[in-house]
Design an enzyme around this catalytic site. Structure first.
Site: not given
Length: 472
Positions: A22, A248, A270
Site C-alpha cells: 500500500e 462596521d 453602523k
C-alpha cells in the site's frame, strides 16, 4: 539548507519503484501523475498494481530486487517493509549515481518527497527535511484550505495571455497593474471555477479595453457573527487581497486582524438605530473607492443579504456599472443559536424558522398573528429596544406567555452571554443585555440546557467561558 528544492520533469522518464504494498501504491500514484514511465519490482503486488499493469500504465517485474534493474533509470523509490532490501536499493543506486528515496529512512535517502499542493501548473512543495513529516502535512492542509481550487486554471489563463499583454502594454508598470487586476478579479475567478469560458473571455476583454485606473471592483463579504473561525475561506481570501476594507461595528476585532496589513480601513460604524455614517454616504464611499481603481471589500457582520442592507449598496454600484460580487457569511441566527445550544428547527418543536428585523422602516407592520403561530422559531435581529413591544404583541396574538425565550449577547465570541426565561419576562430580560444581541423565541429554547456545549468549553488563551443566566 539540508536539501536543495528542485522540481523534476519526469514525463516519460524511466523510474523504478521497489515494493508492491500500500505504501508503494501511494508513491506509484505520484509518479504516474507526473507522467513517469514506471517499473515496479516486488515479490507480491496489490490488486491495484495489477489493474494499472493491465491498463498499460506501468510495468511489473516479479522477484527479488537486483541492481541491474537500475539501468537507465532516472530515480528509484524503495518502499518495502524489509530494511535489508531497502539498504541494498540505496547502496546500488549510489553506486550507479541514481537518485534514491527510501521511505521513512532519511539516512538512506538522496532525495525526499515533500507534501504537495497540486494546482497545476502551480505546484507547492512543503518539506521538513524528514524531521517532522506530520508538521509538513498539517502545513499543507492549512495552505490547501487557503488556496482556491481554480488557481491552476488562473495560471494557465495567464500563460495564454502573456504574449498579448506584452504587445498591448508597452510599459512594465502597466503590465504589472494589468496582471494584478486579472489575478485578483473575483468575478473572473468565479467564471473559471464554473468553467464558463464565455464569461471568462468577456471579463478578459473588459480588462484589456477599460483604462487601468477605472478597473476597480467591490466584493461584499459576510464576516460571520463574531468568531473569526466562522469566516469562510473565500471571505478570508478576499480580505487578504483588498486595497480598501469598509467595515462596521459588528465586525469583530479578531476578523479585522486577518485583513491585509497594508489595506486602507474605513470604519462606518453602523449599529441598530444609529449610523455613524449614513447609508447614502456609505454607498458613495464604495462607489468612489472603486472608481479610483481599487479593490474594495465591504465587510459586514453576519451575512450581507440578511438585514445587512447589502442589496441597497449593490444597487448603487450597479447603477454606475461597477463590477461587484458577493461572499455569503454565517448569519447571526445560525451562529448564535448553534453556539447557544438552541437548534432553530427540531421535529418535536419547530418546523420552520422566521428571521425578523426589530428595526424595520417606521411604516412597516409585522403580521403578529402569523408570528404567534405554533411550531415555529422566531429570531429577532436588532430587537433589543423593541423587546417590550415584541412581548406584548406576541402574547396579545395568542402565543403562550410561558413560551421559552433566549437573548444572546455577543454571540459566538469569547464574551458571549445568554439570558433565558419566558416570553412574559422578555422586556425584563432585555434590560440585562446590551447590543449586539439576538432574541430567540420558541420551544426549541428549552433544549438549550441539554444541548449547550459552548459554555463548558474554554476559549482562547484567556480561558473565558460563556456566561449563562436564567430568570424564573
Amino acid at each position: 539548507m539540508d536539501y536543495f528544492p528542485i522540481f523534476c520533469q519526469l514525463q516519460n522518464k524511466a523510474c523504478l519503484l521497489v515494493g508492491g504494498g500500500e505504501v508503494a501504491e501511494r508513491k506509484a500514484r505520484l509518479l504516474l501523475d507526473a507522467g513517469a514511465a514506471v517499473t515496479v519490482n516486488a515479490c507480491e503486488f496489490t490488486e491495484q498494481f495489477h489493474d494499472w499493469a493491465e491498463q498499460g500504465l506501468l510495468s511489473l517485474v516479479s522477484g527479488e530486487f537486483a541492481p541491474e534493474l537500475l539501468a537507465e533509470k532516472w530515480l528509484v523509490i524503495a518502499a518495502t517493509d524489509q530494511v535489508a532490501v531497502n539498504a541494498l536499493v540505496y547502496q546500488s543506486a549510489n553506486q550507479q549515481r541514481v537518485f534514491c528515496n527510501v521511505v521513512d529512512d532519511p539516512k538512506r535517502t538522496s532525495f525526499i518527497m515533500p507534501s504537495i499542493i497540486d494546482r497545476s501548473p502551480i505546484m507547492i512543495a512543503i518539506s521538513s527535511g524528514g524531521k517532522a513529516p506530520v508538521l509538513a502535512r498539517l502545513l499543507r492542509e492549512k495552505l490547501e484550505a487557503m488556496l482556491p481550487q481554480h488557481l491552476g486554471q488562473l495560471a494557465q489563463l495567464a500563460g495564454n495571455l502573456r504574449q498579448r499583454v506584452k504587445q498591448h502594454f508597452a510599459a512594465m508598470t502597466d503590465r504589472r497593474r494589468f496582471w494584478e487586476k486579472l489575478l485578483t478579479h473575483d468575478r473572473l475567478a468565479q467564471s473559471l471555477a464554473n468553467e464558463d469560458q464565455v464569461q471568462v473571455e468577456q471579463h478578459v476583454e473588459q480588462l484589456f479595453n477599460a483604462p487601468l485606473s477605472d478597473r476597480g471592483e467591490v466584493v461584499l463579504v459576510g464576516a460571520g457573527p463574531g468568531d473569526a473561525g466562522l469566516l469562510t475561506l473565500k471571505g478570508l481570501q478576499q480580505i487578504q487581497q483588498a486595497d480598501v476594507v469598509v467595515y462596521d461595528r459588528l465586525v469583530s476585532d479578531e476578523v479585522m486582524n486577518l485583513v491585509r496589513r497594508d489595506a486602507e480601513r474605513i470604519f462606518v460604524g453602523k449599529e441598530s438605530g444609529r449610523h455613524t455614517v449614513p447609508q447614502d454616504q456609505i454607498n458613495q464611499i464604495l462607489l468612489q473607492q472603486a472608481q479610483q481603481g481599487k479593490r474594495v471589500v465591504r465587510l459586514k457582520g453576519g451575512d450581507p443579504f440578511i438585514f445587512g442592507r447589502g442589496g441597497e449598496e449593490l444597487e448603487t454600484l450597479a447603477d454606475y456599472n461597477i463590477p461587484f460580487s458577493v461572499v455569503p457569511g454565517i448569519t447571526a441566527a445560525s451562529g448564535c443559536s448553534a453556539y447557544s445550544g438552541i437548534p432553530l428547527t427540531h421535529r418535536d418543536h419547530a418546523q420552520s424558522v422566521r428571521l425578523i428585523t426589530g428595526h424595520a422602516k417606521k411604516d412597516s407592520q409585522l403580521d403578529w398573528a402569523n408570528l404567534a403561530a405554533e411550531k415555529q422559531t422566531l429570531v429577532f435581529y436588532m430587537g433589543l429596544s423593541q423587546a417590550g413591544e415584541i412581548q406584548q404583541q406576541l402574547i396579545r396574538h395568542g402565543m403562550p406567555a410561558a413560551t421559552p425565550v433566549a437573548l444572546v449577547e455577543n454571540g459566538t465570541s469569547r464574551h458571549q452571554r445568554v439570558v433565558s426565561g419566558e416570553l412574559s419576562q422578555l422586556a425584563l430580560l432585555s434590560q440585562q443585555v446590551s447590543s449586539p444581541s439576538l432574541i430567540i423565541v420558541g420551544s426549541v429554547v428549552s433544549l438549550r440546557e441539554k444541548l449547550n456545549w459552548f459554555s463548558s468549553a474554554e476559549h482562547g488563551k484567556t480561558g473565558m467561558k460563556e456566561q449563562v443566566e436564567r430568570v424564573g
